[in-house]
Motif scaffolding. Sequence first.
Motif, PDB file in Angstrom:
ATOM      1  N   PHE A 135      -8.929   5.860 -10.815  1.00 49.25           N
ATOM      2  CA  PHE A 135      -9.752   4.486 -10.379  1.00 49.25           C
ATOM      3  C   PHE A 135     -11.032   4.618 -10.490  1.00 49.25           C
ATOM      4  O   PHE A 135     -11.781   4.316 -11.398  1.00 49.25           O
ATOM      5  CB  PHE A 135      -9.186   4.000  -8.950  1.00 49.25           C
ATOM      6  N   ARG A 136     -11.774   5.544  -9.491  1.00 44.25           N
ATOM      7  CA  ARG A 136     -12.880   6.004 -10.226  1.00 44.25           C
ATOM      8  C   ARG A 136     -14.176   6.684 -11.663  1.00 44.25           C
ATOM      9  O   ARG A 136     -14.658   6.045 -11.747  1.00 44.25           O
ATOM     10  CB  ARG A 136     -13.835   7.270  -8.951  1.00 44.25           C
ATOM     11  N   GLU A 137     -13.034   7.035 -12.385  1.00 39.39           N
ATOM     12  CA  GLU A 137     -13.222   7.666 -13.364  1.00 39.39           C
ATOM     13  C   GLU A 137     -13.505   6.330 -14.920  1.00 39.39           C
ATOM     14  O   GLU A 137     -14.105   6.397 -15.049  1.00 39.39           O
ATOM     15  CB  GLU A 137     -11.723   7.721 -14.027  1.00 39.39           C
ATOM     16  N   ARG A 138     -12.238   5.182 -14.116  1.00 38.60           N
ATOM     17  CA  ARG A 138     -12.604   4.636 -15.273  1.00 38.60           C
ATOM     18  C   ARG A 138     -13.296   3.032 -14.579  1.00 38.60           C
ATOM     19  O   ARG A 138     -13.367   1.868 -15.209  1.00 38.60           O
ATOM     20  CB  ARG A 138     -11.102   3.657 -15.670  1.00 38.60           C
ATOM     21  N   TYR A 139     -13.115   2.469 -13.114  1.00 41.12           N
ATOM     22  CA  TYR A 139     -13.365   1.463 -12.987  1.00 41.12           C
ATOM     23  C   TYR A 139     -14.527   1.666 -11.602  1.00 41.12           C
ATOM     24  O   TYR A 139     -14.844   2.858 -10.909  1.00 41.12           O
ATOM     25  CB  TYR A 139     -12.413   0.403 -11.785  1.00 41.12           C
ATOM     26  N   ALA A 140     -14.943   0.511 -11.605  1.00 42.69           N
ATOM     27  CA  ALA A 140     -15.973   0.518  -9.954  1.00 42.69           C
ATOM     28  C   ALA A 140     -15.575   0.677  -8.832  1.00 42.69           C
ATOM     29  O   ALA A 140     -14.112   0.797  -8.786  1.00 42.69           O
ATOM     30  CB  ALA A 140     -16.927  -1.103  -9.440  1.00 42.69           C
ATOM     31  N   TYR A 141     -16.298   1.734  -7.742  1.00 43.21           N
ATOM     32  CA  TYR A 141     -15.893   2.159  -6.613  1.00 43.21           C
ATOM     33  C   TYR A 141     -15.713   1.544  -5.729  1.00 43.21           C
ATOM     34  O   TYR A 141     -17.096   1.707  -5.419  1.00 43.21           O
ATOM     35  CB  TYR A 141     -16.222   3.802  -6.798  1.00 43.21           C
ATOM     36  N   ASP A 142     -14.616   1.011  -4.638  1.00 46.08           N
ATOM     37  CA  ASP A 142     -15.014   0.656  -3.857  1.00 46.08           C
ATOM     38  C   ASP A 142     -14.551   0.891  -2.603  1.00 46.08           C
ATOM     39  O   ASP A 142     -13.332   1.697  -2.266  1.00 46.08           O
ATOM     40  CB  ASP A 142     -14.311  -0.992  -3.509  1.00 46.08           C
ATOM     41  N   ALA A 143     -14.954   1.436  -1.422  1.00 43.95           N
ATOM     42  CA  ALA A 143     -13.975   2.528  -0.386  1.00 43.95           C
ATOM     43  C   ALA A 143     -13.527   2.219   0.669  1.00 43.95           C
ATOM     44  O   ALA A 143     -12.900   2.596   1.384  1.00 43.95           O
ATOM     45  CB  ALA A 143     -15.816   3.173  -0.111  1.00 43.95           C
ATOM     46  N   SER A 144     -13.469   0.660   0.306  1.00 44.66           N
ATOM     47  CA  SER A 144     -12.518   0.534   1.366  1.00 44.66           C
ATOM     48  C   SER A 144     -11.067   0.761   0.716  1.00 44.66           C
ATOM     49  O   SER A 144     -10.505  -0.328   1.311  1.00 44.66           O
ATOM     50  CB  SER A 144     -13.275  -1.339   1.823  1.00 44.66           C
ATOM     51  N   PHE A 145     -10.874   0.950  -0.747  1.00 49.85           N
ATOM     52  CA  PHE A 145      -9.616   0.766  -0.750  1.00 49.85           C
ATOM     53  C   PHE A 145      -8.958   2.024  -0.231  1.00 49.85           C
ATOM     54  O   PHE A 145      -9.408   2.492  -0.548  1.00 49.85           O
ATOM     55  CB  PHE A 145      -9.506   0.569  -2.269  1.00 49.85           C
ATOM     56  N   SER A 146      -7.605   1.387   0.259  1.00 52.81           N
ATOM     57  CA  SER A 146      -6.868   2.911   0.347  1.00 52.81           C
ATOM     58  C   SER A 146      -6.665   3.571  -1.476  1.00 52.81           C
ATOM     59  O   SER A 146      -6.107   3.097  -1.889  1.00 52.81           O
ATOM     60  CB  SER A 146      -6.273   2.777   1.152  1.00 52.81           C
ATOM     61  N   ASN A 147      -5.841   5.118  -1.069  1.00 54.17           N
ATOM     62  CA  ASN A 147      -5.819   5.284  -2.610  1.00 54.17           C
ATOM     63  C   ASN A 147      -4.270   4.665  -2.780  1.00 54.17           C
ATOM     64  O   ASN A 147      -4.472   4.707  -4.492  1.00 54.17           O
ATOM     65  CB  ASN A 147      -5.345   6.522  -2.006  1.00 54.17           C
ATOM     66  N   GLY A 148      -3.233   4.286  -1.701  1.00 59.61           N
ATOM     67  CA  GLY A 148      -2.316   3.474  -2.710  1.00 59.61           C
ATOM     68  C   GLY A 148      -3.088   2.214  -3.137  1.00 59.61           C
ATOM     69  O   GLY A 148      -2.401   1.711  -4.167  1.00 59.61           O
ATOM     70  N   GLN A 149      -3.607   1.588  -2.953  1.00 60.41           N
ATOM     71  CA  GLN A 149      -4.173   0.096  -3.031  1.00 60.41           C
ATOM     72  C   GLN A 149      -5.248   0.257  -4.308  1.00 60.41           C
ATOM     73  O   GLN A 149      -4.843  -0.241  -5.559  1.00 60.41           O
ATOM     74  CB  GLN A 149      -5.349  -0.743  -2.402  1.00 60.41           C
ATOM     75  N   MET A 150      -5.438   1.418  -4.724  1.00 68.16           N
ATOM     76  CA  MET A 150      -5.961   1.681  -6.086  1.00 68.16           C
ATOM     77  C   MET A 150      -4.827   1.976  -6.966  1.00 68.16           C
ATOM     78  O   MET A 150      -5.355   1.270  -8.242  1.00 68.16           O
ATOM     79  CB  MET A 150      -7.349   3.637  -6.129  1.00 68.16           C
ATOM     80  N   LYS A 151      -3.680   2.550  -6.684  1.00 65.54           N
ATOM     81  CA  LYS A 151      -3.112   3.279  -8.092  1.00 65.54           C
ATOM     82  C   LYS A 151      -2.191   1.342  -8.423  1.00 65.54           C
ATOM     83  O   LYS A 151      -2.464   2.018  -9.341  1.00 65.54           O
ATOM     84  CB  LYS A 151      -1.594   3.597  -6.642  1.00 65.54           C
ATOM     85  N   ILE A 152      -1.801   1.120  -7.705  1.00 68.14           N
ATOM     86  CA  ILE A 152      -1.223  -0.083  -7.579  1.00 68.14           C
ATOM     87  C   ILE A 152      -2.378  -1.224  -8.210  1.00 68.14           C
ATOM     88  O   ILE A 152      -1.569  -1.893  -9.300  1.00 68.14           O
ATOM     89  CB  ILE A 152      -1.178  -1.269  -6.692  1.00 68.14           C
ATOM     90  N   LYS A 153      -3.482  -1.299  -8.376  1.00 69.21           N
ATOM     91  CA  LYS A 153      -4.700  -1.818  -8.716  1.00 69.21           C
ATOM     92  C   LYS A 153      -4.632  -1.316 -10.463  1.00 69.21           C
ATOM     93  O   LYS A 153      -4.997  -2.585 -11.488  1.00 69.21           O
ATOM     94  CB  LYS A 153      -6.225  -1.434  -7.675  1.00 69.21           C
ATOM     95  N   TYR A 154      -5.188  -0.382 -10.381  1.00 66.47           N
ATOM     96  CA  TYR A 154      -4.756   0.251 -11.382  1.00 66.47           C
ATOM     97  C   TYR A 154      -4.062   0.152 -12.324  1.00 66.47           C
ATOM     98  O   TYR A 154      -4.655   0.124 -13.724  1.00 66.47           O
ATOM     99  CB  TYR A 154      -5.016   1.748 -11.633  1.00 66.47           C
ATOM    100  N   LYS A 155      -3.114   0.380 -12.184  1.00 73.35           N
ATOM    101  CA  LYS A 155      -2.229  -0.033 -13.033  1.00 73.35           C
ATOM    102  C   LYS A 155      -1.834  -1.403 -13.423  1.00 73.35           C
ATOM    103  O   LYS A 155      -1.844  -1.939 -14.409  1.00 73.35           O
ATOM    104  CB  LYS A 155      -0.584   0.451 -12.183  1.00 73.35           C
ATOM    105  N   THR A 156      -2.084  -1.696 -12.587  1.00 73.38           N
ATOM    106  CA  THR A 156      -2.455  -3.601 -12.609  1.00 73.38           C
ATOM    107  C   THR A 156      -2.935  -4.141 -13.640  1.00 73.38           C
ATOM    108  O   THR A 156      -3.086  -4.542 -14.617  1.00 73.38           O
ATOM    109  CB  THR A 156      -2.044  -4.698 -11.282  1.00 73.38           C
ATOM    110  N   ARG A 157      -4.546  -3.801 -13.088  1.00 73.21           N
ATOM    111  CA  ARG A 157      -5.560  -3.975 -13.955  1.00 73.21           C
ATOM    112  C   ARG A 157      -4.950  -3.905 -15.834  1.00 73.21           C
ATOM    113  O   ARG A 157      -5.258  -3.870 -16.531  1.00 73.21           O
ATOM    114  CB  ARG A 157      -6.577  -3.370 -13.289  1.00 73.21           C
ATOM    115  N   THR A 158      -4.779  -2.059 -15.676  1.00 78.04           N
ATOM    116  CA  THR A 158      -4.614  -1.638 -16.743  1.00 78.04           C
ATOM    117  C   THR A 158      -3.950  -2.116 -18.004  1.00 78.04           C
ATOM    118  O   THR A 158      -3.663  -2.810 -18.313  1.00 78.04           O
ATOM    119  CB  THR A 158      -4.216   0.049 -17.094  1.00 78.04           C
ATOM    120  N   ARG A 159      -3.168  -2.760 -17.379  1.00 77.59           N
ATOM    121  CA  ARG A 159      -1.830  -3.236 -18.320  1.00 77.59           C
ATOM    122  C   ARG A 159      -2.267  -4.460 -18.291  1.00 77.59           C
ATOM    123  O   ARG A 159      -1.773  -5.043 -19.424  1.00 77.59           O
ATOM    124  CB  ARG A 159      -0.355  -3.287 -17.489  1.00 77.59           C
TER     125      ARG A 159
END
Length: 479
Positions: free
Chosen positions: A59-83
């Motif tokens: 997530f941090r490689e591709r999108y702006a990083y928010d420290a409040s996101f958990s790893n699981g939230q970043m996984k879901i957000k990355y997959k949904t956003r990229t799709r």
Amino acid sequence: MAAAQPAPPAAFNILPIEINKLVLCFLDSDQDIVNFSSVCRSTYYAVNGDNNSFWRTRFRERYAYDASFSNGQMKIKYKTRTRLLKKGITMKFNREWTKSEKKLIWHLKDMINESFQGGTRMDEEDGAMRCPNQIEIIKFVLSSNHFLSIKGFANRIPEGFESDMDRMLEAVRIMCAQLLIEDIGDSYDILPFEDSQCAVYAHVKEVPMFYGQYKHTINMNWILDCMNFFHHHIVKPELGTLYDAMEYFPWGDRPSAWQSRLEEGCRPLSRHWKGTYSYLDERERNHIRDPNKRRGTIFEDKHIELGPSCIQDLEFEVNDSLKFEWPHYYEERLRSLTSTSMPPVTLAQHKTYRNIDNLPTALRISGEGSDQGDDFFASGWVNALPRQGGIPGWQRITLMKHFLPLDQGEMDDLWAYEGVVLPGGRLIIGRWWFASGDLDDPHYAHNSGPFLLWAVDEVPSDSEGSEDLPTDDDGEDDA
């Protein structure tokens, strides 16, 4: 007899998880990652194990990083956003509002709001330093068939009839267009130029820039048209207008998009600005404002055909509003102070109309510049606006341009400017009009047109691009 070679899945199974994670570092595409995670249990754990640490890195490689996101939230957000960004390339955006279109607009809005929460990186296309979210938005917009193109705007809804999703779409499109206005290499129109030229020269009283008692609702249709109008002149080398000036200027002197996190409230403007405006003569204005005549007619815009010397330099400073007079004559024409208090809101509207307690809702500003060899003064206000389409950071600016000091009470040669400071504070888009005369005169504000101002990083140099503008023969129409 030699031992049999292990099958590929078995080969990954016997590798330490650290090695499988190292393999992931060499996989560029999302499809490669999906394929790799499907090989065996060990590769699956390399991708999804260890509390989803891989997805935080991805997530941090591709999108702006928010420290409040958990790893699981970043996984879901990355997959949904990229799709959605991939699927959105072929979406129509014809306001029928499919479920996927709504989700994509929300994600684009979130990408704008979350920008610059981490680091920046160099855009491979033009070498500019941008937030990763901005780079991904630009890639999407340039790949999309409809999002920021003529087809995508073919059925715009009149102001005042939009839904909340319509407003969000308009706000997101303006922010996307802001990212592209700095790129002089993409020679295409966001909207049909003929329509935008008609819009930007519409009469002040017929097409206001702000709506409501407190002037807190932006006419997004008009702002998009004005953005397209200047974008057309910036990216079209064959016109010999703003393209030549922008190509002449170094990168720091060109229009640029937001360069920091978007914040609510009234924010001081940058000190140094460049800008330009456009006008038509009276016959052309009358023609383009006549609905029975204007279709199919494109006029040659005045002033911006002059090459690099058409760009003006302007300096702003914030004043103590208690020490600087604001003439009633100016207020009657600009209504600057109607935005200094927020309107009463319901609980449901609180998030939209919230304001930061320790920030002013209005700032008194003054400026100085030069217009066609004549030095001028600019006096006005910057007013905080509520979120538009879920995006914070919009401001209303009102200026009166006068050629004598304010204390001399000049009223014969006044030019009013009203505009929107786009989120990020780097671009101001708006309308000017001749403001002297009686407000009840039916010809008041008949002489009007669009203007564009952009913040620059350094003190303007004494270069060809900063020279005084030559005097035009038709002095009446010079804003």
